[in-house]
Design a protein around this motif. Structure first.
Motif, short mmCIF file in Angstrom:
data_model
loop_
_atom_site.label_atom_id
_atom_site.label_comp_id
_atom_site.label_asym_id
_atom_site.label_seq_id
_atom_site.Cartn_x
_atom_site.Cartn_y
_atom_site.Cartn_z
N HIS A 49 0.93 -1.20 -0.17
CA HIS A 49 0.06 -0.09 -0.01
C HIS A 49 0.74 1.31 -0.03
O HIS A 49 0.64 2.18 -0.65
N ILE A 52 3.34 1.23 -3.71
CA ILE A 52 2.94 1.14 -5.33
C ILE A 52 2.61 2.49 -5.43
O ILE A 52 2.03 3.18 -4.96
N VAL A 54 1.00 5.22 -8.09
CA VAL A 54 0.08 5.52 -9.17
C VAL A 54 0.15 6.82 -9.64
O VAL A 54 0.20 7.72 -8.84
N LEU A 61 -3.26 5.33 -3.81
CA LEU A 61 -3.87 4.20 -4.70
C LEU A 61 -5.21 4.68 -5.10
O LEU A 61 -5.54 4.44 -6.23
N VAL A 65 -6.26 1.21 -7.88
CA VAL A 65 -5.81 -0.03 -7.17
C VAL A 65 -6.16 -0.42 -6.05
O VAL A 65 -6.42 0.49 -4.95
N SER A 79 -6.57 -3.83 -10.09
CA SER A 79 -6.24 -2.60 -10.84
C SER A 79 -7.01 -2.05 -12.04
O SER A 79 -7.30 -3.20 -12.86
#
Length: 132
Positions: A49, A52, A54, A61, A65, A79
């Motif tokens: 979390h 990742i 984006v 997220l 996602v 996603s």
């Protein structure tokens, strides 16, 4: 004559102006290390979390996602934007290295949309050396 690609593009533009949303669903199965008590799924979920990216930003997220932990054996990453399975492998290996588990656990693709965390076969390597 109109090519099929141009016809498809014009159809998509007249049908709402957006291309259909791309759905990617990847599963990371960590049941083997978790059953031995060396892998913590909650920490791994938090790591994903936080890490990742984006649109170039980590930890944001949004609705694009979703990370879902299924009990103490699997994490599912869904996603709606283009997302690489290889990126998940990279982040998983980074988590293993951070927790000094990289020497004992490897990441293996078990199907098109699934990774498994497995222990290296150390005992088998030792037996082969004894025979020589």
């Amino acid at each position: 004559m109109v090519s099929s690609g141009a016809a498809l593009l014009s159809y998509l533009l007249t049908a709402g102006g957006k291309a259909p949303a791309v759905k990617h669903k990847f599963v990371i199965d960590y049941s083997r290390p978790a059953s031995d008590g060396v892998f913590d799924g909650a920490d791994f979920e938090k790591f994903l979390h936080d890490r990742i990216k984006v649109e170039g930003k980590s930890g944001q997220l949004g609705e694009n996602v979703k990370i879902i932990r299924d009990g103490n054996s699997k994490i599912t990453v869904t996603s709606s934007i283009p997302f690489s399975k290889r990126y998940l492998k990279y982040l998983t290996k980074k988590f293993l290295k951070k927790n000094t588990l990289r020497d004992w656990i490897r990441v293996v693709a078990s199907s098109k949309d699934m990774y498994q965390l497995r222990f290296y076969n150390i005992a088998r390597d030792g037996e082969e050396e004894d025979e020589e």
